[in-house]
Design an enzyme around this catalytic site. Structure first.
Site, mmCIF file in Angstrom:
data_model
loop_
_atom_site.group_PDB
_atom_site.id
_atom_site.type_symbol
_atom_site.label_atom_id
_atom_site.label_comp_id
_atom_site.label_asym_id
_atom_site.label_seq_id
_atom_site.Cartn_x
_atom_site.Cartn_y
_atom_site.Cartn_z
ATOM 1 N N PRO A 225 13.472 40.705 -18.209
ATOM 2 C CA PRO A 225 12.789 41.847 -17.937
ATOM 3 C C PRO A 225 11.556 41.862 -16.938
ATOM 4 C CG PRO A 225 12.264 41.612 -19.949
ATOM 5 C CD PRO A 225 13.040 40.536 -19.723
ATOM 6 N N GLY B 51 7.748 42.022 -15.859
ATOM 7 C CA GLY B 51 6.522 41.391 -16.673
ATOM 8 C C GLY B 51 6.797 40.330 -17.542
ATOM 9 N N GLU C 218 13.540 36.348 -6.551
ATOM 10 C CA GLU C 218 14.353 37.486 -6.186
ATOM 11 C C GLU C 218 15.031 37.877 -4.778
ATOM 12 O OE1 GLU C 218 16.600 40.774 -7.360
ATOM 13 O OE2 GLU C 218 15.269 39.406 -8.772
#
Length: 628
Positions: A424, A426, A552
């Site tokens: 997730p 963070g 990403e």
């Protein structure tokens, strides 16, 4: 096709700073009152040009002597006229003295302007060389605009110290005290006429100052170019560092700084024309006042001594007073700016303590059987201060829990294998890549590259072995070619075209007849989000390093471009190690290994099928993305 609604990670691991940097202003913080430099800190900038300044001081003394000699010569002229004797060479001597004084003033002004501009160039070079080598942590807590203003605006204030301050005040003080001694009598009747004459002199100077304003505006444009170049480098500092392009970026900014300096010298040359004209105008005004005063002397209204004293007081005392006030103001402003400059110059640069760090690093040796990248019980937290009044050991432990990002991370990425890191927002994924690139060093534990602790490796050599595409990979202002060659300056045009086609960016070349030289705009504004991302990936692929870090990398791509990019990465990934951060699990389900991270801890390692069966967090992520 994935139906996930999760958004790309955005600075997910970096906690908002809770304490401000010791200097400047942190993100969201209130401005600190910057340190104020002391006068002695100005001296190195002056001593760098001590030979020229020595000439200027001598010219100041000669100019003051020439100015003080003029009323004495005028007194002799008046005495001769009153006696009815011929003037002979007195008039020519007076004219010569006026011209010599103006020439001295003009040459002195030019030297001061040139020296002031050179001081600004030295300060800017010193700042840029230091700024682009600062640790990444400094850029986390400082505003880019503030850093740019130190190079542009703050350094400019040093210019006034030379041109309107210290050296110029030396000659003025001599004139001031000479005028003060001569100040015996004031004649109020001549005051109105004197003000009128001075106004005429001011109008004369203003009428010529248009060229100075034009040249000054061009100089500010050059300074703006310099600020833009610095901001360009700072805003992409991670990419510059990862591409080992620091020295080339410094050279590019140096070129802009040199251009600003050259334009400043042109301003000095034009200004040098104004100063002697202004000086001659004032001295002609002096003669006009003297002529009117002569009639008053002839009528018995005033004495010659009163007239001379009046002129000495107004003409030779007001200007030094203005210089003194200007010097005080200039020095005070410059000291405030110099404090901001010295604040950056005094900061340690990246790698300054590498020898000491290497000595404390975990021992190891390169091995062909060692993993490409290995994390061993790595803890990391950003450099935050313990809350005031909480200095106990227990308080420090509490601060570690609050600000820590990674807690005992351990995993290994095999050579020639693809390792995905998921979790997730963070969770600490981007920080893991930052530690591999040595943007930061672990608080404890070890990060190894080929079996060797990265703290024992030279940063430049380490980064030359790693291709890094950061999460919001920036596109630098300039051309497509300049972006591609940032990390591979020796690549050919054919190599650039090939890698662009590999990431499905071939159509970008056909949009403009300039091809690779087509501009991408500030921050790549002329490209779409997906095109900017693919260009950043092409830049990393062009270098073809043995290890690729992709943070990403497909977040802004549609399904078709994502598939083509995956094929391109697969093609170059052969015999290379990949570490990929992804939110879309569909892009990494076929990875050799998937590392699941949550709250800075590894909660699972394995293949997709293994993690679905063993790790609840991964199973939940896969379920939401319809992969189970």
């Amino acid at each position: 096709m994935s139906t996930t609604t999760s958004t790309p990670e955005k600075e997910d691991d970096r906690p908002a700073p809770r304490s401000r940097s010791p200097f400047g202003r942190g993100r969201g913080g209130k401005p600190d009152e910057g340190p104020r430099a002391k006068f002695r800190q100005l001296l190195p900038f002056l001593f760098e040009h001590k030979k020229v300044l020595s000439v200027v001081i001598v010219l100041s003394i000669l100019g003051a002597a020439a100015s003080l000699a003029q009323p004495l010569l005028v007194s002799q002229v008046i005495t001769v006229v009153q006696a009815g004797n011929p003037l002979d060479m007195l008039v020519w001597a007076l004219i010569a003295l006026v011209i010599i004084s103006g020439l001295i003033s003009g040459f002195q002004h030019y030297l001061l302007q040139r020296t002031g501009t050179s001081v600004v160039l030295s300060a800017r070079r010193q700042l840029v060389h230091r700024m682009l080598r600062l640790p990444i942590s400094q850029f986390d807590t400082r505003r880019t605009g503030d850093l740019v203003s130190r190079v542009g605006s703050d350094t400019t204030l040093l210019y006034a110290v030379i041109t309107q301050g210290l050296v110029d005040a030396i000659g003025g003080s001599l004139v001031f005290f000479g005028a003060l001694i001569a100040m015996l009598v004031i004649d109020p009747v001549l005051l109105g006429l004197t003000v009128l004459v001075i106004a005429v002199s001011v109008v004369t100077v203003v009428s010529i100052s248009g060229r100075v304003r034009t040249a000054s505006r061009k100089q500010q444009e050059k300074v703006g170019d310099l600020a833009a170049a610095v901001e360009r480098s700072i805003s992409a500092i991670r990419t510059v560092r990862a591409s080992n392009a620091t020295e080339r970026e410094i050279a590019a900014v140096d070129k802009d700084a040199q251009g600003a300096w050259e334009q400043g010298v042109k301003v000095a040359k034009i200004s040098a024309l104004v100063v002697p004209i202004a000086g001659i105008a004032l001295q002609v005004s002096f003669l006009v006042v003297l002529g009117v005063g002569g009639f008053r002397v002839a009528s018995g209204a005033i004495t010659i001594a009163s007239l001379v004293s009046f002129i000495l007081f107004l003409f030779m005392m007001i200007m030094p007073l203005g210089q003194a006030f200007g010097a005080i103001n200039s020095v005070n402003q410059a000291l405030g700016a110099l404090g901001r400059i010295q604040e950056i110059v005094d900061l340690p640069i990246e790698g300054q303590d590498d020898r000491a760090i290497a000595a404390l690093a975990a021992p190891g040796s390169a091995s062909p059987d060692a993993p490409a990248i290995e994390f061993e019980n790595v803890h990391f937290r950003y450099d935050e201060k313990v809350a005031p009044g909480d200095s106990s050991e227990q308080g420090a432990e509490k601060e570690e829990v609050e600000t820590g990002v990674l807690h005992g991370i351990s995993f290994a990425a095999g050579r020639g294998k693809r390792t995905a890191i998921v979790g997730p927002s963070g969770a600490g994924k981007s920080t893991i890549l930052a530690l591999i690139e040595r943007f930061y060093d672990p608080t404890s534990g070890a990060v190894r590259f080929g079996g060797v602790d990265v703290r024992q490796l030279d940063r430049v050599e380490l980064r030359s072995q790693i291709g890094y595409v950061e999460q919001d990979a920036p596109v630098l202002a300039g051309s497509i070619r300049q972006n591609l060659l940032l990390g591979s300056p020796e690549a050919t045009d054919a190599d650039c075209v090939e890698v662009l086609h590999a990431v499905n960016l071939g159509e970008v070349l056909s949009r403009s007849p300039e091809g690779l030289d087509a501009a991408v705009g500030e921050d790549g504004v002329m490209l779409s989000g997906g095109e900017r991302q693919r260009l950043a990936i092409a830049r990393a692929l062009l270098a073809a390093p043995p290890v690729l870090l992709l943070d990403e990398s497909t977040s802004s791509l549609d399904g078709l471009n994502e598939q083509m990019l995956r094929e391109a990465i697969d093609a170059v990934a052969e015999n290379r190690s990949l570490i990929v951060i992804a939110h879309r699990l569909s892009t990494v389900v076929d990875s050799d290994q998937i590392v699941v991270v949550d709250h800075g801890r590894v909660v699972g390692v394995g293949t997709h099928s293994e993690l679905v069966a063993s790790t609840p967090l991964y199973r939940e992520l896969a379920k939401h993305q319809l992969l189970v």
